[in-house]
Write an enzyme that holds these catalytic residues in place. Structure first.
Site, PDB file in Angstrom:
ATOM      1  N   SER A   1     -32.852  21.398 -45.167  1.00 42.51           N
ATOM      2  CA  SER A   1     -33.802  20.988 -46.214  1.00 42.51           C
ATOM      3  C   SER A   1     -35.062  21.835 -46.158  1.00 42.51           C
ATOM      4  CB  SER A   1     -34.226  19.531 -46.016  1.00 42.51           C
ATOM      5  OG  SER A   1     -33.336  18.670 -46.639  1.00 42.51           O
TER       6      SER A   1
ATOM      7  N   ARG B   1     -29.628  23.742 -55.355  1.00 41.75           N
ATOM      8  CA  ARG B   1     -28.352  23.008 -55.399  1.00 41.75           C
ATOM      9  C   ARG B   1     -27.198  23.914 -54.950  1.00 41.75           C
ATOM     10  NH1 ARG B   1     -29.552  20.435 -61.411  1.00 41.75           N
ATOM     11  NH2 ARG B   1     -30.830  18.672 -60.723  1.00 41.75           N
TER      12      ARG B   1
ATOM     13  N   GLU C   1     -31.971  16.388 -55.199  1.00 46.29           N
ATOM     14  CA  GLU C   1     -31.535  17.537 -56.019  1.00 46.29           C
ATOM     15  C   GLU C   1     -30.577  17.095 -57.122  1.00 46.29           C
ATOM     16  OE1 GLU C   1     -32.438  20.719 -55.613  1.00 46.29           O
ATOM     17  OE2 GLU C   1     -33.162  20.884 -53.551  1.00 46.29           O
TER      18      GLU C   1
ATOM     19  N   HIS D   1     -25.435  12.011 -57.265  1.00 46.02           N
ATOM     20  CA  HIS D   1     -23.993  12.190 -57.516  1.00 46.02           C
ATOM     21  C   HIS D   1     -23.673  11.874 -58.988  1.00 46.02           C
ATOM     22  CE1 HIS D   1     -19.824  12.318 -56.136  1.00 46.02           C
ATOM     23  NE2 HIS D   1     -19.596  11.162 -56.729  1.00 46.02           N
TER      24      HIS D   1
HETATM   25  P1  TGC Z   1     -32.864  18.548 -70.921  1.00 46.25           P
HETATM   26  O1  TGC Z   1     -33.426  18.228 -72.277  1.00 46.25           O
HETATM   27  O2  TGC Z   1     -31.403  18.554 -70.715  1.00 46.25           O
HETATM   28  O3  TGC Z   1     -33.433  19.961 -70.429  1.00 46.25           O
HETATM   29  C1  TGC Z   1     -34.805  20.313 -70.534  1.00 46.25           C
HETATM   30  C2  TGC Z   1     -34.903  21.814 -70.514  1.00 46.25           C
HETATM   31  O4  TGC Z   1     -34.439  22.307 -69.264  1.00 46.25           O
HETATM   32  C3  TGC Z   1     -33.318  23.193 -69.459  1.00 46.25           C
HETATM   33  N1  TGC Z   1     -32.394  22.955 -68.342  1.00 46.25           N
HETATM   34  C4  TGC Z   1     -32.263  23.799 -67.321  1.00 46.25           C
HETATM   35  N2  TGC Z   1     -32.824  24.998 -67.074  1.00 46.25           N
HETATM   36  C5  TGC Z   1     -32.490  25.621 -65.928  1.00 46.25           C
HETATM   37  N3  TGC Z   1     -31.642  25.075 -65.034  1.00 46.25           N
HETATM   38  C6  TGC Z   1     -31.059  23.873 -65.230  1.00 46.25           C
HETATM   39  N4  TGC Z   1     -30.245  23.340 -64.316  1.00 46.25           N
HETATM   40  C7  TGC Z   1     -31.360  23.176 -66.427  1.00 46.25           C
HETATM   41  N5  TGC Z   1     -30.988  21.959 -66.954  1.00 46.25           N
HETATM   42  C8  TGC Z   1     -31.632  21.847 -68.130  1.00 46.25           C
HETATM   43  C9  TGC Z   1     -32.750  22.791 -70.798  1.00 46.25           C
HETATM   44  O5  TGC Z   1     -32.029  23.859 -71.372  1.00 46.25           O
HETATM   45  C10 TGC Z   1     -34.011  22.471 -71.560  1.00 46.25           C
HETATM   46  O6  TGC Z   1     -34.642  23.699 -71.927  1.00 46.25           O
HETATM   47  P2  TGC Z   1     -35.441  23.820 -73.315  1.00 46.25           P
HETATM   48  O7  TGC Z   1     -35.876  25.245 -73.341  1.00 46.25           O
HETATM   49  O8  TGC Z   1     -34.464  23.446 -74.382  1.00 46.25           O
HETATM   50  O9  TGC Z   1     -36.579  22.853 -73.207  1.00 46.25           O
HETATM   51  O10 TGC Z   1     -33.583  17.586 -69.885  1.00 46.25           O
HETATM   52  P3  TGC Z   1     -33.444  16.024 -69.680  1.00 46.25           P
HETATM   53  O11 TGC Z   1     -34.829  15.464 -69.667  1.00 46.25           O
HETATM   54  O12 TGC Z   1     -32.455  15.438 -70.647  1.00 46.25           O
HETATM   55  O13 TGC Z   1     -32.873  15.911 -68.192  1.00 46.25           O
HETATM   56  C11 TGC Z   1     -31.653  16.467 -67.856  1.00 46.25           C
HETATM   57  C12 TGC Z   1     -31.304  16.147 -66.386  1.00 46.25           C
HETATM   58  C13 TGC Z   1     -31.110  14.654 -66.179  1.00 46.25           C
HETATM   59  C14 TGC Z   1     -29.985  16.835 -66.100  1.00 46.25           C
HETATM   60  C15 TGC Z   1     -32.366  16.704 -65.424  1.00 46.25           C
HETATM   61  O14 TGC Z   1     -33.594  16.212 -65.660  1.00 46.25           O
HETATM   62  C16 TGC Z   1     -31.995  16.540 -63.984  1.00 46.25           C
HETATM   63  O15 TGC Z   1     -31.361  17.436 -63.426  1.00 46.25           O
HETATM   64  N6  TGC Z   1     -32.390  15.415 -63.298  1.00 46.25           N
HETATM   65  C17 TGC Z   1     -32.241  15.287 -61.846  1.00 46.25           C
HETATM   66  C18 TGC Z   1     -33.584  15.451 -61.187  1.00 46.25           C
HETATM   67  C19 TGC Z   1     -33.516  16.229 -59.912  1.00 46.25           C
HETATM   68  O16 TGC Z   1     -32.553  16.905 -59.592  1.00 46.25           O
HETATM   69  N7  TGC Z   1     -34.588  16.172 -59.154  1.00 46.25           N
HETATM   70  C20 TGC Z   1     -34.673  16.927 -57.940  1.00 46.25           C
HETATM   71  C21 TGC Z   1     -36.075  16.890 -57.378  1.00 46.25           C
HETATM   72  S1  TGC Z   1     -36.354  18.116 -56.142  1.00 46.25           S
HETATM   73  C22 TGC Z   1     -35.493  17.597 -54.814  1.00 46.25           C
HETATM   74  O17 TGC Z   1     -34.780  16.645 -54.820  1.00 46.25           O
HETATM   75  C23 TGC Z   1     -35.659  18.438 -53.612  1.00 46.25           C
HETATM   76  S2  TGC Z   1     -34.835  17.883 -52.224  1.00 46.25           S
HETATM   77  C24 TGC Z   1     -35.029  19.273 -51.320  1.00 46.25           C
HETATM   78  C25 TGC Z   1     -34.457  19.226 -49.948  1.00 46.25           C
HETATM   79  O18 TGC Z   1     -35.060  18.532 -49.081  1.00 46.25           O
HETATM   80  O19 TGC Z   1     -33.486  19.985 -49.691  1.00 46.25           O
HETATM   81  P1  FAD Z   2     -33.436   6.981 -59.733  1.00 50.27           P
HETATM   82  O1  FAD Z   2     -33.619   8.079 -60.693  1.00 50.27           O
HETATM   83  O2  FAD Z   2     -34.264   5.753 -59.915  1.00 50.27           O
HETATM   84  O3  FAD Z   2     -31.889   6.573 -59.739  1.00 50.27           O
HETATM   85  C1  FAD Z   2     -31.421   5.312 -59.222  1.00 50.27           C
HETATM   86  C2  FAD Z   2     -29.924   5.233 -59.556  1.00 50.27           C
HETATM   87  O4  FAD Z   2     -29.750   5.210 -60.969  1.00 50.27           O
HETATM   88  C3  FAD Z   2     -29.131   6.429 -59.044  1.00 50.27           C
HETATM   89  O5  FAD Z   2     -27.878   5.987 -58.577  1.00 50.27           O
HETATM   90  C4  FAD Z   2     -28.942   7.286 -60.277  1.00 50.27           C
HETATM   91  O6  FAD Z   2     -27.769   8.097 -60.233  1.00 50.27           O
HETATM   92  C5  FAD Z   2     -28.846   6.246 -61.359  1.00 50.27           C
HETATM   93  N1  FAD Z   2     -29.225   6.738 -62.681  1.00 50.27           N
HETATM   94  C6  FAD Z   2     -30.421   7.244 -63.066  1.00 50.27           C
HETATM   95  N2  FAD Z   2     -30.394   7.620 -64.353  1.00 50.27           N
HETATM   96  C7  FAD Z   2     -29.137   7.342 -64.795  1.00 50.27           C
HETATM   97  C8  FAD Z   2     -28.468   7.528 -66.053  1.00 50.27           C
HETATM   98  N3  FAD Z   2     -29.075   8.077 -67.107  1.00 50.27           N
HETATM   99  N4  FAD Z   2     -27.188   7.121 -66.156  1.00 50.27           N
HETATM  100  C9  FAD Z   2     -26.533   6.582 -65.094  1.00 50.27           C
HETATM  101  N5  FAD Z   2     -27.108   6.394 -63.880  1.00 50.27           N
HETATM  102  C10 FAD Z   2     -28.398   6.777 -63.739  1.00 50.27           C
HETATM  103  N6  FAD Z   2     -38.033  15.302 -54.834  1.00 50.27           N
HETATM  104  C11 FAD Z   2     -38.873  16.362 -54.992  1.00 50.27           C
HETATM  105  O7  FAD Z   2     -39.428  16.586 -56.067  1.00 50.27           O
HETATM  106  N7  FAD Z   2     -39.130  17.214 -53.941  1.00 50.27           N
HETATM  107  C12 FAD Z   2     -38.566  17.037 -52.722  1.00 50.27           C
HETATM  108  O8  FAD Z   2     -38.811  17.821 -51.807  1.00 50.27           O
HETATM  109  C13 FAD Z   2     -37.704  15.911 -52.528  1.00 50.27           C
HETATM  110  N8  FAD Z   2     -37.197  15.655 -51.290  1.00 50.27           N
HETATM  111  C14 FAD Z   2     -36.499  14.497 -51.085  1.00 50.27           C
HETATM  112  C15 FAD Z   2     -36.126  14.129 -49.787  1.00 50.27           C
HETATM  113  C16 FAD Z   2     -35.455  12.929 -49.562  1.00 50.27           C
HETATM  114  C17 FAD Z   2     -35.118  12.528 -48.159  1.00 50.27           C
HETATM  115  C18 FAD Z   2     -35.092  12.094 -50.653  1.00 50.27           C
HETATM  116  C19 FAD Z   2     -34.329  10.812 -50.436  1.00 50.27           C
HETATM  117  C20 FAD Z   2     -35.457  12.447 -51.937  1.00 50.27           C
HETATM  118  C21 FAD Z   2     -36.174  13.638 -52.170  1.00 50.27           C
HETATM  119  N9  FAD Z   2     -36.628  13.971 -53.452  1.00 50.27           N
HETATM  120  C22 FAD Z   2     -37.456  15.054 -53.641  1.00 50.27           C
HETATM  121  C23 FAD Z   2     -36.426  13.051 -54.566  1.00 50.27           C
HETATM  122  C24 FAD Z   2     -35.017  13.061 -55.150  1.00 50.27           C
HETATM  123  O9  FAD Z   2     -34.803  14.214 -55.915  1.00 50.27           O
HETATM  124  C25 FAD Z   2     -34.840  11.776 -55.973  1.00 50.27           C
HETATM  125  O10 FAD Z   2     -34.735  10.712 -55.049  1.00 50.27           O
HETATM  126  C26 FAD Z   2     -33.631  11.840 -56.870  1.00 50.27           C
HETATM  127  O11 FAD Z   2     -33.785  12.799 -57.893  1.00 50.27           O
HETATM  128  C27 FAD Z   2     -33.300  10.463 -57.503  1.00 50.27           C
HETATM  129  O12 FAD Z   2     -34.446   9.881 -58.036  1.00 50.27           O
HETATM  130  P2  FAD Z   2     -34.800   8.349 -57.668  1.00 50.27           P
HETATM  131  O13 FAD Z   2     -34.784   8.219 -56.186  1.00 50.27           O
HETATM  132  O14 FAD Z   2     -36.063   8.000 -58.374  1.00 50.27           O
HETATM  133  O15 FAD Z   2     -33.606   7.503 -58.236  1.00 50.27           O
END
Ligand code: TGC
Ligand code: FAD
Length: 392
Positions: free
Chosen positions: A98, A251, A371, A374
């Site tokens: 991470s 990812r 990230e 699932h």
């Molecule tokens: P949507 O309307 O689909 O997209 C908005 C704009 O973004 C573009 N886009 C992307 N661009 C680059 N890469 C991708 N993978 C992209 N996916 C979408 C899209 O084309 C659009 O562009 P534009 O120019 O038309 O505005 O957005 P939405 O609001 O409907 O959301 C889509 C969704 C649910 C897939 C997205 O928001 C999402 O992936 N949600 C999950 C959130 C997430 O992954 N959070 C991670 C936080 S960081 C973290 O967890 C770090 S852990 C690190 C560690 O410890 O290892």
């Molecule tokens: P929620 O979005 O509230 O989701 C709860 C449940 O609902 C999940 O099962 C989800 O799949 C489901 N769900 C949500 N929306 C839908 C839908 N439309 N349809 C069906 N099911 C849905 N974030 C950062 O920005 N930077 C970091 O460095 C980072 N590090 C992290 C480290 C750890 C240890 C953890 C646990 C998380 C970290 N995160 C970080 C945050 C992480 O990316 C979020 O926890 C993750 O994106 C899910 O968001 P949430 O926890 O708010 O869950």
């Protein structure tokens, strides 16, 4: 913890697909993990502490910005090399991977891709050596899977920006020197800002009581009227696509990393099954345990092939975000299933810190959530094949 006897499974002779340079990079990382991570990781995980002494070694094996060009201090490697390094680090521990993922793909990548030359020269070389550690603030208390709804915002005050809001679940936050923070401007457009430790109004309280990723420090980022210099705005990309573009890179690394955790669990269970005698024979001689092992090695092999191909596509600039989602989702679920089965194969010993399996299993509960969960990755695949976004 017992001595690290890890032997990497390669059932389909996939080493043949790697160049000599790939193998050298992988074997260097593998040897480093065996020497530096395995002997100490259980203790640090039990104490819920990140082993900071690993930072220089992580930098040396290319764990910080492996694909960032050498002119900025990176290793200038290809995507397969990046993946192999992540695989080896996560074989040791997902929390250490991470730190490496966040530094490489969520901090160095946006500064490299969306920053200007001055920002690149100022931050990237120090991030590459580990002199600076970074974190990435996207998730908020009320906006996890839906980061586009974020509330963190900044106002243009003429000679600086004023940043307010809060981020949650941020890896590396408690000790990071800089944070790449995603926030909305007055028009509601998302931009990236580099916030430095020491800026007035910026605090990073640690999140305690985690049963997962215990050797990784997680925290909040709180912005209370933080004055951010205008020079710290990343100028070359805005909108939600900017942070999501960084997530593609992270990812991809996780897809490889999860294979590392799975290989470690499989290898441990295989060895144990040959040594553990019950009913006068090794448990590995029973059909039920062989079924588990056979399914594990089959799933690992499928994941290795999927991920290698994804790496080739990324090196050719042809990988799509949806392909990356498929690999992240498949491989993490695969690793979690293997960890659960492997833990059972060790019986009571499987719940102890004598073996790495339970730690991997608990870590993977975070990896399957962060990230993109699932289920979110399933919806991305669903949208890709049907054309209908089912999120909203
Ligand atoms: P949507 O309307 O689909 O997209 C908005 C704009 O973004 C573009 N886009 C992307 N661009 C680059 N890469 C991708 N993978 C992209 N996916 C979408 C899209 O084309 C659009 O562009 P534009 O120019 O038309 O505005 O957005 P939405 O609001 O409907 O959301 C889509 C969704 C649910 C897939 C997205 O928001 C999402 O992936 N949600 C999950 C959130 C997430 O992954 N959070 C991670 C936080 S960081 C973290 O967890 C770090 S852990 C690190 C560690 O410890 O290892
Ligand atoms: P929620 O979005 O509230 O989701 C709860 C449940 O609902 C999940 O099962 C989800 O799949 C489901 N769900 C949500 N929306 C839908 C839908 N439309 N349809 C069906 N099911 C849905 N974030 C950062 O920005 N930077 C970091 O460095 C980072 N590090 C992290 C480290 C750890 C240890 C953890 C646990 C998380 C970290 N995160 C970080 C945050 C992480 O990316 C979020 O926890 C993750 O994106 C899910 O968001 P949430 O926890 O708010 O869950």
């Amino acid at each position: 913890m017992r001595p690290d006897l890890f032997q990497a499974p390669d059932y389909y002779l996939l080493d043949d697909l790697l160049s000599n340079e790939h193998k050298l990079i992988r074997d260097t990382a593998r040897a480093w993990v065996k020497k530096e991570v395995s002997p100490i990781i259980e203790d640090f995980a039990q104490r819920a502490e990140f082993p900071k002494q690993l930072i220089p070694g992580l930098a040396e094996i290319g764990g910080f910005g492996p694909y960032i060009p050498t002119e900025y201090g990176g290793a200038g490697l290809d995507q397969i090399s990046y993946g192999l390094i992540m695989q080896e680090i996560e074989r040791g521990d997902s929390g250490i991977r991470s730190t490496s993922s966040v530094q490489s793909s969520l901090v160095m990548y946006p500064i490299w891709k969306y920053g200007n030359e001055e920002q690149r020269m100022k931050y990237l070389p120090k991030l590459a050596t580990g002199e600076y550690i970074g974190c990435f603030g996207l998730t908020e208390p009320d906006h996890g899977s839906n980061p586009g709804g974020m509330l963190t915002n900044f106002k243009d005050m003429g000679d600086h920006y004023l940043l307010n809001g809060a981020k949650m679940w941020i890896s590396n936050a408690p000790f990071a020197d800089i944070a790449v923070v995603w926030a909305k401007n007055e028009e509601g457009r998302i931009h990236g800002l580099i916030v430095e430790r020491g800026m007035e109004g910026f605090t990073t309280p640690e999140t305690h009581n985690k049963w997962s990723l215990r050797a990784s420090a997680t925290g909040e980022l709180i912005f209370d009227n933080v004055k951010v210099p205008k020079a710290n705005l990343l100028p070359n990309k805005s909108g939600l696509g900017a942070p999501l573009g960084c997530l593609d890179s992270a990812r991809y690394g996780i897809a490889w990393g999860a294979i590392g955790a799975a290989m470690d669990c499989y290898d441990t269970a295989l060895r144990y099954s040959k040594e553990r005698i019950q009913f006068d024979k090794p448990i590995g001689a029973t059909q039920l345990q062989q079924k588990k092992l056979a399914e594990m090695i089959t799933e690992i092999t499928k994941a290795q092939l999927l991920t290698w191909r994804l790496g080739v596509l990324r090196d050719e600039g042809r990988a799509t975000s949806a392909q990356i989602s498929m690999a992240k989702r498949n491989n993490v679920a695969m690793a979690l299933d293997i960890a659960r089965d492997a833990r059972q194969m060790l019986g009571g010993m499987g719940i102890t810190g004598e073996y790495s399996i339970m730690r991997h299993m608990m870590n993977l509960e975070s990896v399957v959530t962060y990230e993109g969960t699932h289920d979110i990755h399933l919806l991305i695949t669903g949208m890709d094949v049907t054309g209908f976004p089912a999120f909203k």
